[in-house]
Design a protein around this motif. Structure first.
Motif, PDB file in Angstrom:
ATOM      1  N   PHE A   1       0.846  -1.203   0.000  1.00  0.00           N
ATOM      2  CA  PHE A   1       0.000   0.000   0.000  1.00  0.00           C
ATOM      3  C   PHE A   1       0.877   1.248   0.000  1.00  0.00           C
ATOM      4  N   HIS A   2       1.948   1.219   0.780  1.00  0.00           N
ATOM      5  CA  HIS A   2       2.880   2.354   0.811  1.00  0.00           C
ATOM      6  C   HIS A   2       3.515   2.566  -0.556  1.00  0.00           C
ATOM      7  N   ARG A   3       3.891   1.482  -1.216  1.00  0.00           N
ATOM      8  CA  ARG A   3       4.482   1.604  -2.561  1.00  0.00           C
ATOM      9  C   ARG A   3       3.485   2.259  -3.519  1.00  0.00           C
ATOM     10  N   ALA A   4       2.227   1.867  -3.423  1.00  0.00           N
ATOM     11  CA  ALA A   4       1.207   2.416  -4.326  1.00  0.00           C
ATOM     12  C   ALA A   4       0.936   3.892  -4.054  1.00  0.00           C
ATOM     13  N   LEU A   5       1.081   4.321  -2.809  1.00  0.00           N
ATOM     14  CA  LEU A   5       0.774   5.712  -2.443  1.00  0.00           C
ATOM     15  C   LEU A   5       2.024   6.563  -2.228  1.00  0.00           C
ATOM     16  N   PHE A   6       3.170   6.020  -2.567  1.00  0.00           N
ATOM     17  CA  PHE A   6       4.437   6.700  -2.291  1.00  0.00           C
ATOM     18  C   PHE A   6       4.443   8.123  -2.842  1.00  0.00           C
ATOM     19  N   ARG A   7       4.804   9.053  -1.988  1.00  0.00           N
ATOM     20  CA  ARG A   7       4.946  10.478  -2.327  1.00  0.00           C
ATOM     21  C   ARG A   7       3.668  11.130  -2.834  1.00  0.00           C
ATOM     22  N   GLN A   8       2.548  10.630  -2.399  1.00  0.00           N
ATOM     23  CA  GLN A   8       1.277  11.254  -2.771  1.00  0.00           C
ATOM     24  C   GLN A   8       0.696  12.061  -1.615  1.00  0.00           C
ATOM     25  N   GLY A   9       1.408  12.125  -0.490  1.00  0.00           N
ATOM     26  CA  GLY A   9       0.934  12.897   0.652  1.00  0.00           C
ATOM     27  C   GLY A   9      -0.299  12.309   1.305  1.00  0.00           C
TER      28      GLY A   9
ATOM     29  N   LYS B   1      -0.364   9.972   3.854  1.00  0.00           N
ATOM     30  CA  LYS B   1       0.071   9.224   5.038  1.00  0.00           C
ATOM     31  C   LYS B   1      -1.083   8.910   5.995  1.00  0.00           C
ATOM     32  N   PRO B   2      -2.022   9.860   6.250  1.00  0.00           N
ATOM     33  CA  PRO B   2      -3.140   9.502   7.143  1.00  0.00           C
ATOM     34  C   PRO B   2      -3.934   8.292   6.642  1.00  0.00           C
ATOM     35  N   GLU B   3      -4.197   8.253   5.349  1.00  0.00           N
ATOM     36  CA  GLU B   3      -4.922   7.116   4.769  1.00  0.00           C
ATOM     37  C   GLU B   3      -4.106   5.835   4.928  1.00  0.00           C
ATOM     38  N   LEU B   4      -2.812   5.938   4.698  1.00  0.00           N
ATOM     39  CA  LEU B   4      -1.921   4.785   4.820  1.00  0.00           C
ATOM     40  C   LEU B   4      -1.897   4.263   6.258  1.00  0.00           C
ATOM     41  N   VAL B   5      -1.813   5.170   7.231  1.00  0.00           N
ATOM     42  CA  VAL B   5      -1.771   4.754   8.632  1.00  0.00           C
ATOM     43  C   VAL B   5      -3.084   4.079   9.025  1.00  0.00           C
ATOM     44  N   ARG B   6      -4.198   4.649   8.599  1.00  0.00           N
ATOM     45  CA  ARG B   6      -5.501   4.044   8.932  1.00  0.00           C
ATOM     46  C   ARG B   6      -5.631   2.657   8.307  1.00  0.00           C
ATOM     47  N   PHE B   7      -5.236   2.537   7.039  1.00  0.00           N
ATOM     48  CA  PHE B   7      -5.272   1.238   6.354  1.00  0.00           C
ATOM     49  C   PHE B   7      -4.364   0.235   7.064  1.00  0.00           C
ATOM     50  N   ALA B   8      -3.133   0.654   7.357  1.00  0.00           N
ATOM     51  CA  ALA B   8      -2.164  -0.244   7.985  1.00  0.00           C
ATOM     52  C   ALA B   8      -2.655  -0.696   9.359  1.00  0.00           C
ATOM     53  N   HIS B   9      -3.276   0.202  10.094  1.00  0.00           N
ATOM     54  CA  HIS B   9      -3.835  -0.166  11.396  1.00  0.00           C
ATOM     55  C   HIS B   9      -4.915  -1.241  11.235  1.00  0.00           C
ATOM     56  N   ALA B  10      -5.794  -1.047  10.277  1.00  0.00           N
ATOM     57  CA  ALA B  10      -6.895  -2.003  10.067  1.00  0.00           C
ATOM     58  C   ALA B  10      -6.373  -3.373   9.648  1.00  0.00           C
ATOM     59  N   VAL B  11      -5.452  -3.410   8.700  1.00  0.00           N
ATOM     60  CA  VAL B  11      -4.960  -4.713   8.238  1.00  0.00           C
ATOM     61  C   VAL B  11      -4.048  -5.360   9.275  1.00  0.00           C
ATOM     62  N   ALA B  12      -3.335  -4.560  10.069  1.00  0.00           N
ATOM     63  CA  ALA B  12      -2.520  -5.133  11.139  1.00  0.00           C
ATOM     64  C   ALA B  12      -3.417  -5.816  12.163  1.00  0.00           C
ATOM     65  N   THR B  13      -4.536  -5.195  12.478  1.00  0.00           N
ATOM     66  CA  THR B  13      -5.484  -5.788  13.410  1.00  0.00           C
ATOM     67  C   THR B  13      -6.034  -7.092  12.839  1.00  0.00           C
ATOM     68  N   GLY B  14      -6.407  -7.081  11.577  1.00  0.00           N
ATOM     69  CA  GLY B  14      -6.869  -8.314  10.923  1.00  0.00           C
ATOM     70  C   GLY B  14      -5.782  -9.367  10.876  1.00  0.00           C
ATOM     71  N   GLY B  15      -4.557  -8.948  10.600  1.00  0.00           N
ATOM     72  CA  GLY B  15      -3.436  -9.883  10.569  1.00  0.00           C
ATOM     73  C   GLY B  15      -3.203 -10.542  11.918  1.00  0.00           C
ATOM     74  N   LEU B  16      -3.336  -9.755  12.999  1.00  0.00           N
ATOM     75  CA  LEU B  16      -3.188 -10.331  14.335  1.00  0.00           C
ATOM     76  C   LEU B  16      -4.306 -11.318  14.639  1.00  0.00           C
ATOM     77  N   ALA B  17      -5.515 -11.045  14.155  1.00  0.00           N
ATOM     78  CA  ALA B  17      -6.625 -11.980  14.364  1.00  0.00           C
ATOM     79  C   ALA B  17      -6.339 -13.311  13.662  1.00  0.00           C
ATOM     80  N   PHE B  18      -5.869 -13.235  12.413  1.00  0.00           N
ATOM     81  CA  PHE B  18      -5.524 -14.467  11.702  1.00  0.00           C
ATOM     82  C   PHE B  18      -4.317 -15.152  12.331  1.00  0.00           C
ATOM     83  N   MET B  19      -3.389 -14.373  12.870  1.00  0.00           N
ATOM     84  CA  MET B  19      -2.245 -14.953  13.540  1.00  0.00           C
ATOM     85  C   MET B  19      -2.699 -15.719  14.787  1.00  0.00           C
ATOM     86  N   LEU B  20      -3.656 -15.178  15.508  1.00  0.00           N
ATOM     87  CA  LEU B  20      -4.221 -15.876  16.665  1.00  0.00           C
ATOM     88  C   LEU B  20      -4.812 -17.219  16.243  1.00  0.00           C
TER      89      LEU B  20
END
Length: 170
Positions: free
Chosen positions: A75-83, A85-104
């Motif tokens: 996602f960062h590669r796709a949005l690189f230098r487009q300013g 970052k808030p969207e990227l952080v929100r997305f990363a937070h959501a998928v990290a939470t999902g990733g932890l659920a699947f990791m569990l």
């Protein structure tokens, strides 16, 4: 200490999140690698249908966790230098939470697979349930309880480590 701009805060949030994901990524990739090799081991043909089903759940959950935990990089590669970052952080937070659920799911399924292979099923189910409760305690319960302890360190409610000079009293 200088005041952090909104742009700097989003950059810090993203950096902090990436550091967290590095830890999770290593764990899930090691588990995933183990699961990928398991069917090629000598003992796997002796596995019961239940154990093979449990293996598939663990394998798919580990694959899903890996995909979600690594996806902020793509996602960062796709949005690189487009300013964006808030969207990227929100997305990363959501998928990290999902990733932890699947990791569990992958961790508990793996424990169930191994304990069912070496112990009676009832004992395996109890130990796997305890493992799930243990993970949920530290990944969900304690963080949820902690959110009301004391005052937040900054406006986001996220604590920061003090500067080195603050720690040594300089």
């Amino acid at each position: 200490m200088s005041v952090e701009t909104e742009k700097q805060r989003w950059q810090r949030n993203f950096t902090d999140l990436l550091q967290e994901l590095r830890v999770a990524q290593t764990g899930v990739q090691i588990l995933f690698a183990f699961l990928l090799t398991l069917p090629f081991s000598n003992g796997f043909p002796r596995a019961t249908e239940f154990q093979k089903d449990t293996y598939i759940v663990a394998l798919i959950a580990a694959a899903a966790a890996t995909a979600l935990i690594i996806s902020p990089v793509a996602f960062h590669r796709a949005l690189f230098r487009q300013g964006r970052k808030p969207e990227l952080v929100r997305f990363a937070h959501a998928v990290a939470t999902g990733g932890l659920a699947f990791m569990l799911i992958a961790m508990v399924s793996s424990v169930l697979l191994i304990t069912d292979f070496v112990l009676p099923r009832g004992v395996a189910l109890v130990l796997s349930g305890l493992t799930g409760a243990w993970f949920l305690t530290f990944w969900v319960g304690l963080p949820w309880l902690r959110r009301n302890w004391g005052e937040p360190d900054d406006e986001e409610g996220e604590g920061e480590f003090p500067d080195r000079d603050e720690v040594v009293g300089a």
